[in-house]
Every structure is written in C-alpha cells, then in structure tokens.
Design an enzyme around this catalytic site. Structure first.
Site, PDB file in Angstrom:
ATOM      1  N   GLY A 282     -16.478  52.676  86.749  1.00 27.84           N
ATOM      2  CA  GLY A 282     -14.754  51.593  86.709  1.00 27.84           C
ATOM      3  C   GLY A 282     -15.290  51.430  87.862  1.00 27.84           C
ATOM      4  N   GLY A 284     -11.983  49.862  89.617  1.00 30.56           N
ATOM      5  CA  GLY A 284     -10.069  49.648  89.968  1.00 30.56           C
ATOM      6  C   GLY A 284      -9.938  48.168  91.260  1.00 30.56           C
ATOM      7  N   SER A 285      -8.114  48.568  91.663  1.00 31.42           N
ATOM      8  CA  SER A 285      -7.656  47.724  92.684  1.00 31.42           C
ATOM      9  C   SER A 285      -8.187  48.213  93.450  1.00 31.42           C
ATOM     10  CB  SER A 285      -6.337  47.628  91.927  1.00 31.42           C
ATOM     11  OG  SER A 285      -6.195  47.167  91.439  1.00 31.42           O
ATOM     12  N   PHE A 286      -8.429  49.075  93.783  1.00 31.44           N
ATOM     13  CA  PHE A 286      -8.836  48.836  95.503  1.00 31.44           C
ATOM     14  C   PHE A 286     -10.418  50.449  95.362  1.00 31.44           C
ATOM     15  CE2 PHE A 286      -4.313  49.964  95.446  1.00 31.44           C
ATOM     16  CZ  PHE A 286      -3.978  48.492  96.723  1.00 31.44           C
ATOM     17  N   GLY A 287     -11.303  50.314  94.741  1.00 26.42           N
ATOM     18  CA  GLY A 287     -12.551  50.817  95.019  1.00 26.42           C
ATOM     19  C   GLY A 287     -12.886  50.969  93.614  1.00 26.42           C
ATOM     20  N   VAL A 289     -15.776  53.881  90.595  1.00 28.23           N
ATOM     21  CA  VAL A 289     -15.419  55.495  90.341  1.00 28.23           C
ATOM     22  C   VAL A 289     -16.575  55.217  89.831  1.00 28.23           C
ATOM     23  CG1 VAL A 289     -14.785  56.918  88.832  1.00 28.23           C
ATOM     24  CG2 VAL A 289     -12.996  55.491  89.449  1.00 28.23           C
ATOM     25  N   LYS A 304     -13.733  58.684  92.944  1.00 29.22           N
ATOM     26  CA  LYS A 304     -13.509  57.171  93.614  1.00 29.22           C
ATOM     27  C   LYS A 304     -13.574  57.237  95.133  1.00 29.22           C
ATOM     28  CE  LYS A 304      -9.064  54.623  93.378  1.00 29.22           C
ATOM     29  NZ  LYS A 304      -7.203  55.015  92.986  1.00 29.22           N
ATOM     30  N   ASP A 413       2.132  52.114  87.740  1.00 29.52           N
ATOM     31  CA  ASP A 413       0.902  51.100  87.601  1.00 29.52           C
ATOM     32  C   ASP A 413       0.142  51.427  86.104  1.00 29.52           C
ATOM     33  OD1 ASP A 413      -1.494  49.044  87.512  1.00 29.52           O
ATOM     34  OD2 ASP A 413      -2.035  50.247  88.447  1.00 29.52           O
TER      35      ASP A 413
END
Length: 597
Positions: A282, A284-287, A289, A304, A413
C-alpha cells in the site's frame, strides 16, 4: 540575569510567561531552585543549565518546550527534583541523564513525545521515590533493573508501547503505593507477587494483552483500587471484575504474538527482504506499507514506513502514535510497536508496526477492477451481509473515538482505503496520521481546534465546512462516514466521473430515495438477492415478492442513514451514536426475518 549573580531561587510558577528560557540562566552560580512550571514557555531547555552545580529543583512542567532533554543535566550532581512533564519534548531518555546522576528523588518526564527504550541505567536511581514517564512513545521491554529502585512509591509507565512481560524483578518494590502499566502492549500473566505489596493502593493494568488468571489476594480484592479491563484474555478474579471463569486447557491455535522485539531498522529490513517491492502492499499520503515476516514466531505484520521528505510526515508519525497508544477497540487497527532510528545511509527512519490484516482494505473490495486483488483467492465483491457488518464495525469504531475515549478523537481521514479487513472480514479503522484530540470543555463539550493547521483529509470524504476553515469536530467524521456508507451500497466513488459541479453522491442518492433505490444500488447486491432473475420472471411467487420488498426496504433505510450523515449542513447530520443504533436496528430486523447469511 548577569546582574543577579547571587540569585538563589527563581519562582515564576503559574503565570502567563511566554518566550524562551534565557541561556544566560547558566551564569547564576548560586541558583539552586527554579520554578517555571505552568506557563507558556517555548523553545529548548537550554544546555547551560548544566552549569548550575548547586541546582536541586528544576520544575518546567506544563509549558510548550520542545527539543531534546539536555544531557548536560547529568552535570548537576545535586539535582533531586526534575519535572519536565506536559511539554513537546522529543528524542530519547539518554543514558547520561540517568546514570551520571543518581540523586533523583522525583523525576517526571510524562506527557511528551519521547521515543526509544527506557535505559537499563534507571536501576541506579537508588533514591528514586516518584518516577513518571507516562504518555510518551517509549518502546521495548520494561527494564528489570527498575527492581533496584527499592525506595520508589509512585511508578507510572502507562500510555507507551512497552512490550513483553512484567519483570519479576519488580517484586522487590515492596514500598510501592501507586503502580500504573496501563495502555501498553504488555503480555503474559499478572505476577502473583503484586498480591504481596503491603502498601499498594492503586494498581492499573488495563488495556494490555495480559492473559490467564487474575490473582485474588491483596489489592486484587479491591475492584475500586485495581483496574484490569481491556485485557480480553484474562479470567477469574473477584466477581466485581466481571471476567469469565478460567478454563485450564491448552489451545493448539497459534495466536498473534504481541511481545514483538522488532523495533530496529535492521530487523525491519530483514522482515521485508530489504523493503522489497514484492512486499509493498500500500501507498499513503505520508509513506508506504510493507508486509513483513518475523522469523522467530512466523508472525505476519504490516509496516508503515514514513516518507520523511514529505511535509508533515514526522508530525503524522507523532499524531498516529499519540492516537493509537491511547485507544483499544475491536474495530480499530492494532499498533504493535514503533521504530524510530536511522537507516543504512544515516538518514532518519520512522515506522509503525501493525497487526497484519489478511483481507486488505475495503477499497480493494469495493473497486476490485482498479486494484490488485487476486480474484482466484477472494470473491469479486462483498455480499450484502458483509457490507452491512463492516458499516456497523466502522460506526462502532467512530462512536468509541468520539464518545468513549478519555479525550475525544476525530479521525479526519475516514475512507475505504483506511478500513482494513481481518480474516473474519471484520472492519478495522486505521491510519490515524491526521487524527486530532479534542479536550472537553465545560462550555460546549469540546475544545476548539482549527482545521487550518493542515487537516485536509481526502477529497470527496472531507466535510464542506472544513474548506471554509471550520474547526475539526466529530461531525466531520460523521460526514465522511455517510459518504462511505453511500459508496459501500451504491458502488460509486464520491469522486466518480458522473459527479461534478452541483452533482455529487449525496444528491444522487437523495433524489432516488425511496422509489428508485434499486436503480442506484450496486448491481451485485440485486443479483445476490435474486432480483436479476425476478425482474424477468412473470410468475413471481409470494415468497420472492416478500424478499424483494424487504431487501428494498432495508436498502432505503441504510442509504437513508448515509444521507442523514452526509448532509452539507452540519446541524442536519446524525450523531454517530444514533447512526450506529439505526444500522444495528436494520441488521437486527433482517436477522429476525432470516434475511442475512
């Protein structure tokens, strides 16, 4: 300050002083007591305090100080009372701070953002009576050396990420009066030696992963003084604990080990095969997974890794740690550990380790064509029953965050990619990188916190009032939940091509209710209930007509909840508790009619 070389005491407690602590404070050779607590001081604790060789008391708690705890404090040989709690201090508790100064009697480092391990050298504080590091981001095991602090009366390690068992060495703390180990990841059984502490008046072991029989003597005879709630594998104890009876049998089922020692960059590197793209599950916005495997116990985990080059990533890491260390709920993703250190290039590295959710995210199930779901192993879509259960799981998670936490939490979120599904298809809300705490106030029930500080959420799920500068509040999550619910049962994204201008998912569904509900729901649900065959059959039986009516009625009710939650006007939205209750009522009615699998 150079004009006061003979100054011995600074007493500025409980005012509204702001600004920095002047580094010139280190030029006051006779200063031995400093009281600056409960102000609005900012900046770092100046390293020059190490020059104060006579210093016995330094009280700086409840300010807005930041940065690391200066290691120069170890140069103050007479420092007895040090209180730095309730600030924004970061970094580690250094070995130098502990082992070079054994004079501490009262040491309070609570309610900061301190990371790393609690140094083994803490056992050298032989005069320590009060020790509080609660409300930080500390990890690893509780040092057995704490058992050497035999004069300790008050020990508070709650709300961190401590793992492993409660050390048997603590049995020597027979003078202890208050002990709190709550809200960590401690495992194993409750030590029986706690029964024998003659002065123990308050014991809090709640919200860990403790298991087995609860002792019944000593403080365990007092349910008011002892808390063991939130440990789902405990049994026995006095009736007031309301725990199940103990069944002494061995289970062959291998559960997830929560005594993780996987906290270093090197171990995470090994667990993910060098953060291989094959293990990337995955973004995400900041990193990113990754899926990882622990060699020792063959436990699969999710890792993460924060992209610290992204603006706000470090703040997101702290926000998520702060939120997840304080909450325990069946429908929230469980964080197992945190890692903060350096990678092989010497760059900062931060990661969170979670329980792995084998069935991925709700996003993958609602929109499989745009994801990498292996359709040979998973069904192509969710059933009606699964969608309803997951929707209730999410509502229960939000109700817990908004109304049952000590400090209300707004997720900020909520969307399908942040709802993860375990092996039993139970929904778990995750990704608290934008979460906000809302301290309660006497006036309006919640404190204000402006959304202008960077809370944007995700387009399509963010309430319209946030775009106009409204403060973060629970009704924002309710809006997101309403949109999520509409998406789950229509199969349409709120940002789909069909929506634009004044057209949106909310208006689309509202205009169709109740008469055209079967025209807007996900066609898979119609086929599942046999409506595809019914629509072309001229000889509908009475039973099939009844099924059609009940399915249609339930869909109208479910989408009605979604519409009631996602209204543009916040005052028209349901409270999440009412939404949850209505969704449960719909499910109970369907179960009574034997309409759910």
């Amino acid at each position: 300050m150079e004009n006061f070389p003979n100054l011995e005491i600074i007493w500025l407690s409980g005012n509204h002083f702001s600004g920095l602590i002047p580094p010139e404070i280190g030029r006051l050779p006779k200063l031995y007591e400093v009281y600056m607590e409960t102000n609005s001081l900012t900046g770092n604790v100046p390293s020059s305090v190490g020059n104060l060789s006579r210093l016995t008391n330094l009280h700086l708690e409840d300010n807005n100080l930041q940065g690391n705890i200066p290691s120069t404090l170890s140069q103050c040989p007479n420092l007895v009372n040090l209180t730095l709690g309730g600030n924004n201090l970061t970094g580690i508790i250094s070995q130098e701070l502990i082992h070079l100064s054994s004079s501490y009697v009262y040491l309070d480092l609570s309610r900061n953002h301190l990371i790393g391990f609690l140094p083994m050298e803490v056992g050298q504080l032989i005069n320590l009576e009060h020790f509080d590091v609660s409300g930080n981001l500390l990890s690893g095991e509780i040092p057995p050396s704490l058992g050497s602090c035999k004069t300790i009366h008050y020990l508070d390690l709650q709300e961190n990420f401590f793992q492993g068992t409660i050390p048997s060495d603590l049995s020597s703390l027979r003078g202890i009066e208050t002990l709190s180990l709550a809200r960590n990841n401690l495992s194993g059984t409750i030590p029986k030696f706690l029964e024998n502490f003659p002065f123990l008046q308050s014991l809090n072991l709640s919200y860990n992963n403790l298991e087995g029989m609860v002792p019944m003597e000593g403080i365990f005879r007092n349910a008011t003084a002892t808390s063991v709630q939130g440990n789902t594998k405990l049994c026995g104890g006095i009736p007031e604990f309301q725990l199940p009876k103990c069944e002494f049998r061995h289970s062959s089922k291998r559960g997830l080990s929560l005594t993780l020692k996987l906290v270093s960059y090197q171990n995470l590197l090994k667990a993910t095969d060098g953060f291989s793209s094959a293990n990337l599950i995955g973004m995400g916005s900041f990193g990113s997974v990754y899926k990882g495997l622990l060699d020792q116990c063959e436990t699969t985990i999710a890792i993460k890794v924060l992209n610290l080059d992204r603006h706000g990533a470090a703040k997101s890491f702290i926000a998520e740690c702060e939120a997840l260390k304080n909450i325990r709920h069946r429908n929230l993703v469980k964080v197992l550990s945190a890692c903060s250190g350096f990678d092989y290039r010497g760059s900062d590295f931060k990661a969170l380790i979670y329980e792995f959710m084998v069935n991925g995210s709700l996003e993958e199930w609602l929109h499989p064509a745009q994801t990498s779901i292996d359709t040979n192993q998973r069904p192509r879509s969710l059933t009606f029953s699964q969608r309803l259960n997951i929707a209730i799981d999410v509502a229960m998670a939000l109700d817990y965050l908004h109304h049952q936490c000590h400090v209300p939490i707004v997720h900020c979120d909520l969307k399908p990619s942040n709802v993860l599904l375990d092996n039993d298809m139970i929904g778990h809300v995750g990704d608290f990188g934008l979460a906000r705490f809302l301290p309660r106030t006497l006036e309006d029930g919640f404190g204000n916190q402006s959304s202008s500080i960077g809370v944007k959420g995700t387009i399509g799920y963010t309430p319209p009032e946030y775009g106009m500068g409204h403060e973060v509040w629970p009704q924002g999550d309710v809006y997101s939940y309403g949109i999520l619910l509409l998406e789950m049962f229509t199969g349409k994204r709120p940002t789909g091509d069909m929506f634009g201008g004044s057209s949106n998912l909310y208006n689309f569904v509202k205009a169709a209710l109740p008469e055209q509900v079967l025209d807007i729901v996900d066609p898979v649900l119609i086929q599942e209930k046999g409506e595809g065959e019914m629509s072309g059959n001229q000889h509908l039986t009475e039973a099939s007509t009844r099924i059609r009516m009940k399915v249609e009625e339930s869909l109208v009710s479910i989408l009605g909840v979604g519409v009631a939650c996602s209204a543009d006007m916040p005052g028209e939205r349901l409270d999440i508790t009412d939404a949850m209750a209505e969704m449960c009522r719909i499910r109970n009615k369907l179960r009574a009619d034997k309409m759910l699998d």
